[in-house]
Design a protein around this motif. Sequence first.
Motif, mmCIF file in Angstrom:
data_model
loop_
_atom_site.group_PDB
_atom_site.id
_atom_site.type_symbol
_atom_site.label_atom_id
_atom_site.label_comp_id
_atom_site.label_asym_id
_atom_site.label_seq_id
_atom_site.Cartn_x
_atom_site.Cartn_y
_atom_site.Cartn_z
ATOM 1 N N ARG A 136 15.870 33.052 -113.710
ATOM 2 C CA ARG A 136 16.601 32.242 -114.691
ATOM 3 C C ARG A 136 15.662 31.244 -115.356
ATOM 4 N NH1 ARG A 136 21.136 27.948 -112.632
ATOM 5 N NH2 ARG A 136 21.591 26.908 -114.636
ATOM 6 N N THR A 137 15.780 31.087 -116.672
ATOM 7 C CA THR A 137 14.988 30.102 -117.399
ATOM 8 C C THR A 137 15.919 29.228 -118.238
ATOM 9 O OG1 THR A 137 14.638 31.570 -119.306
ATOM 10 C CG2 THR A 137 12.984 31.645 -117.538
ATOM 11 N N GLY A 138 15.383 28.125 -118.736
ATOM 12 C CA GLY A 138 16.154 27.231 -119.580
ATOM 13 C C GLY A 138 15.261 26.530 -120.578
ATOM 14 N N LYS A 139 15.872 25.938 -121.595
ATOM 15 C CA LYS A 139 15.108 25.237 -122.624
ATOM 16 C C LYS A 139 14.633 23.890 -122.094
ATOM 17 C CE LYS A 139 16.089 25.545 -126.969
ATOM 18 N NZ LYS A 139 16.741 25.482 -128.299
ATOM 19 N N SER A 140 13.394 23.550 -122.397
ATOM 20 C CA SER A 140 12.825 22.249 -122.004
ATOM 21 C C SER A 140 13.251 21.190 -123.014
ATOM 22 C CB SER A 140 11.305 22.334 -121.928
ATOM 23 O OG SER A 140 10.894 23.093 -120.822
ATOM 24 N N MET A 141 14.545 20.997 -123.133
ATOM 25 C CA MET A 141 15.080 20.066 -124.120
ATOM 26 C C MET A 141 15.164 18.676 -123.513
ATOM 27 S SD MET A 141 18.522 20.474 -126.420
ATOM 28 C CE MET A 141 17.744 21.794 -127.354
ATOM 29 N N GLY A 142 14.526 17.729 -124.150
ATOM 30 C CA GLY A 142 14.504 16.361 -123.663
ATOM 31 C C GLY A 142 13.484 15.559 -124.435
ATOM 32 N N ARG A 143 13.039 14.472 -123.855
ATOM 33 C CA ARG A 143 12.017 13.629 -124.488
ATOM 34 C C ARG A 143 11.086 13.097 -123.413
ATOM 35 N NH1 ARG A 143 14.458 11.993 -129.456
ATOM 36 N NH2 ARG A 143 12.512 11.047 -130.177
ATOM 37 N N CYS A 144 9.841 12.873 -123.793
ATOM 38 C CA CYS A 144 8.856 12.240 -122.917
ATOM 39 C C CYS A 144 8.225 11.078 -123.679
ATOM 40 C CB CYS A 144 7.777 13.239 -122.490
ATOM 41 S SG CYS A 144 8.363 14.567 -121.425
ATOM 42 N N TYR A 145 8.247 9.907 -123.065
ATOM 43 C CA TYR A 145 7.715 8.701 -123.695
ATOM 44 C C TYR A 145 6.657 8.055 -122.802
ATOM 45 C CZ TYR A 145 11.934 8.849 -126.656
ATOM 46 O OH TYR A 145 12.926 9.214 -127.526
ATOM 47 N N VAL A 146 5.783 7.291 -123.445
ATOM 48 C CA VAL A 146 4.827 6.432 -122.753
ATOM 49 C C VAL A 146 5.206 4.985 -123.048
ATOM 50 C CG1 VAL A 146 2.415 5.745 -122.508
ATOM 51 C CG2 VAL A 146 2.990 8.149 -122.919
ATOM 52 N N VAL A 147 5.338 4.182 -122.008
ATOM 53 C CA VAL A 147 5.645 2.761 -122.153
ATOM 54 C C VAL A 147 4.335 1.985 -121.986
ATOM 55 C CG1 VAL A 147 7.037 0.826 -121.325
ATOM 56 C CG2 VAL A 147 7.917 3.173 -121.136
ATOM 57 N N VAL A 148 3.807 1.484 -123.082
ATOM 58 C CA VAL A 148 2.574 0.689 -123.047
ATOM 59 C C VAL A 148 2.987 -0.751 -122.766
ATOM 60 C CG1 VAL A 148 0.421 0.136 -124.229
ATOM 61 C CG2 VAL A 148 1.645 2.250 -124.794
ATOM 62 N N GLU A 149 2.624 -1.262 -121.589
ATOM 63 C CA GLU A 149 3.244 -2.475 -121.069
ATOM 64 C C GLU A 149 2.623 -3.771 -121.589
ATOM 65 O OE1 GLU A 149 4.296 -0.136 -116.914
ATOM 66 O OE2 GLU A 149 2.420 -1.251 -117.143
ATOM 67 N N THR A 150 1.454 -3.682 -122.176
ATOM 68 C CA THR A 150 0.767 -4.859 -122.696
ATOM 69 C C THR A 150 -0.375 -4.413 -123.603
ATOM 70 O OG1 THR A 150 -0.605 -6.792 -122.087
ATOM 71 C CG2 THR A 150 -0.647 -4.914 -120.606
ATOM 72 N N PRO A 151 -0.771 -5.223 -124.608
ATOM 73 C CA PRO A 151 -1.956 -4.879 -125.393
ATOM 74 C C PRO A 151 -3.253 -5.042 -124.600
ATOM 75 C CG PRO A 151 -0.552 -6.465 -126.556
ATOM 76 C CD PRO A 151 -0.075 -6.396 -125.139
#
Length: 330
Positions: free
Chosen positions: A76-91
């Motif tokens: 069984r397979t499925g769609k990789s539907m979603g989001r991936c984010y990076v949280v940059v915590e400080t400059p």
Amino acid sequence: MVNKPVMELRWDPTLREWVLVSNIRRFRPWQPSNYCPFCPPGNPETGYGWRALILENKYPMLMENPPEPSNHWFYRTGKSMGRCYVVVETPEHNIDDISDLPIDQIEYVLNMVINKVREESSRDYAHYFLWFRNRGGREIGGVSLTHPHSQIYVLPFTPSKVERELNSAREYFNERSRCLFCDILGAELRDGVRLIHSNDYWVSFMPFYSHWPFEVHIYPRRHVQLITELTKEEVRGGLAEILKVSLCGLTHVFNKPMPYILVLHQAPLKGDYPYYHLHIEVYGILREEDKIKYAAGMETGGGNFTYDSVPEENAQRIRDSVLRNCIHNG
């Protein structure tokens, strides 16, 4: 031999869990030591004048419009539907850990994550919001970027470990009409010997059943399911403060920084889970200053962890570290 981009979910029928497959991840660049895309001005999407950022991950495991999954005659397979984010915590690049940030900056980052939960909750595919932080550098943590950051996966399914917690919490509630996590917190407060730090809103402790050598759990005193349910006081005066102190204590147990993995466990975004209790789990992976705890044969192959010390002793070591290094810094 696969020569085309592949991004899909593959179902493991033996363990009944999804595996995320994405061959575009292998193209993640290991940046030269004299360059960081998150330092101002960095890439065009960073620029100047920001306190923290949430950016789309350029090498994701999931995306809003993923390619169609493969068809297999058996699996069984499925769609990789979603989001991936990076949280940059400080400059600031040379911050050793998020615990080195002032409380108001940690609060700022937490509120950004909370707002992202609200934003993503309305999407049809968003079933679970996983915020996590890998701390340890390239050599130990497998982190491709050393600038202080965490990550977000918006998943179309509930992670298997959280699913196990949900099942246990549901069964416990059905039998006793009580929250399993509230009772765990009550037991840790009553014993006291594994407590790390507490404030009016949160408690951190090393669980009686710790898996990792320096494992710290952070529980809200109030029974809540989602991070969006927290009050302003529970975020600033509570979570930001206890994260700062607990992670400070953890990272200073030894003369070298402690590598760790931090994960937010909350209820799924869809459905009703009144028996679940939001919490944060932190896995410190050093056994001793020069010894890493590997998930080896028993852990990876058997599925049960071994613990080479005693949680009560290691909890004392973190408490001592908090008193030496953290309390006077707030």
